[in-house]
Design an enzyme around this catalytic site. Sequence first.
Site, short mmCIF file in Angstrom:
data_model
loop_
_atom_site.label_atom_id
_atom_site.label_comp_id
_atom_site.label_asym_id
_atom_site.label_seq_id
_atom_site.Cartn_x
_atom_site.Cartn_y
_atom_site.Cartn_z
N TYR A 53 0.83 -1.20 0.00
CA TYR A 53 0.00 0.00 0.00
C TYR A 53 0.87 1.25 0.00
CZ TYR A 53 -2.97 3.80 1.53
OH TYR A 53 -3.61 5.01 1.61
N GLY A 60 -5.84 5.58 -0.30
CA GLY A 60 -7.24 5.61 0.05
C GLY A 60 -8.04 4.63 -0.80
#
Length: 495
Positions: A53, A60
């Site tokens: 990530y 997001g």
Amino acid sequence: MTIYLDGNGLTLDQVARVLYDFESVEIHPNAWQNIEKSRAVVERNLAEGNVIYGVTTGFGKFSDVVIPVGDVEALQLNLIRSHACGIGDPFSERVSRAMLLLRANALAKGYSGCRKETLQRLVDCLNQQIHPVIPSQGSLGASGDLAPLAHLALVLIGEGKAHYDGRVMSGGEALSQAGLTPIRLQAKEGLALINGTQAMTAVGVIAYLEAERLAEFADGVAALTLEALRGVVDAFAPEAQDVRPYPEQREVADRVLSYVEGSQLTTRQGEIRVQDAYSLRCIPQVHGAIRQVLTYVKEKLLIEMNAATDNPLIFSDTGRVISGGNFHGQPIAFAMDFLGIAMAELANISERRIERLVNPQLNDLPAFLSPQPGLQSGLMITQYAAASLVSENKTLAHPASVDSIPSSANQEDHVSMGTIGARHAHQIIHNVRRVLAIEGICAAQAADLRGVDRLAPKTRKLHQQIRASVPFIDQDRAYSEDIERLAHWISQSFV
């Protein structure tokens, strides 16, 4: 004396020395190894093509969008630019400085995966007093203080604006004038810089340090008011505190008694009255409870100041990269709301003591402490001003943490609003200082009318300190400057 950061041992005293005395900062030599090891984990995962990530994905709601390896640097640069959408008046330079310090300390823990060069540039800006211009509004207090920290990060890459050498200039110009070069963000580094709680914590630390000083002054000025109103000291007796064994309550009672020791003005039960109104009699209970809140807030700030608050976290010993939620500001949001409520109450009880000092129906002093009651209004309107500030505090003390608005297409569906809570707490403290200054002016005037020679030695000293800022009132004058001068003295000089 240099303060060394390792992400674990930063104290409030050290923060104060960096913020107020501009002491230099360095990363502790022992911390560099963990920083390098966590960076190696990022590089290894990048080389192996693993999905991480914010490194090889978007942010997001875009966390499922895989980013080609060739675009990872552009990803970080785009992150900083797109998230720098703060609005409103900028934070003070002191807050900006605190944010630099706290973010550097968080990265020094070695769980963020940034390069040595990036962390060092943060420290360089701190030591060179390059303070990013950071708008104070725009953070939800979860996913970190994204917008405020993005404005901080802009300066590191030579963009945005900064305070340097007494003026505001572009981030690139500030770096250049200080002999520094902009950094070029690499994988994970933009996220490492903005995913944290350093805006709310920075404001919170400064608010706490100021609140602690105000709590000390409040005990002293309350003691002076007690004398000026010929208050009953029996309520402060140790045995009365011991049967309700809150240590902070006992500490306040002892402190007030130490202030008035030797006074010729204080009274005993039955001499003038059997007992005083609550704003005098309950000083230990109210001021003591406020100190309990300060203890709680201090505990949370110390933890947060030395925490890894970004996402994902890099655990170099195991090689794990964990996407979690340490960026969520809920602990500080609650602490800041609690701080604001407590400090609002410190002003609340102070305003009630002001009323007792100026109201001729509640004391035997000249009406409104006026030199010529009727012709001159004396300190009548200072109570109005205090009441206005107290009322404003009641609106500011509404807890920010009870609100949450989802963001990023509901991926980030619960947020803390902690930065709003911190800003409100700091504004409340700004108001409290002025309410206490008004009490100081009124108490000093009443003491003069009673006879300063009858004060206790310790309150006489406090009276002299107040008089150094605010002369005796023998003629009506504009009191705004008196209030501001005394408020400034309280914030800078009172010990």
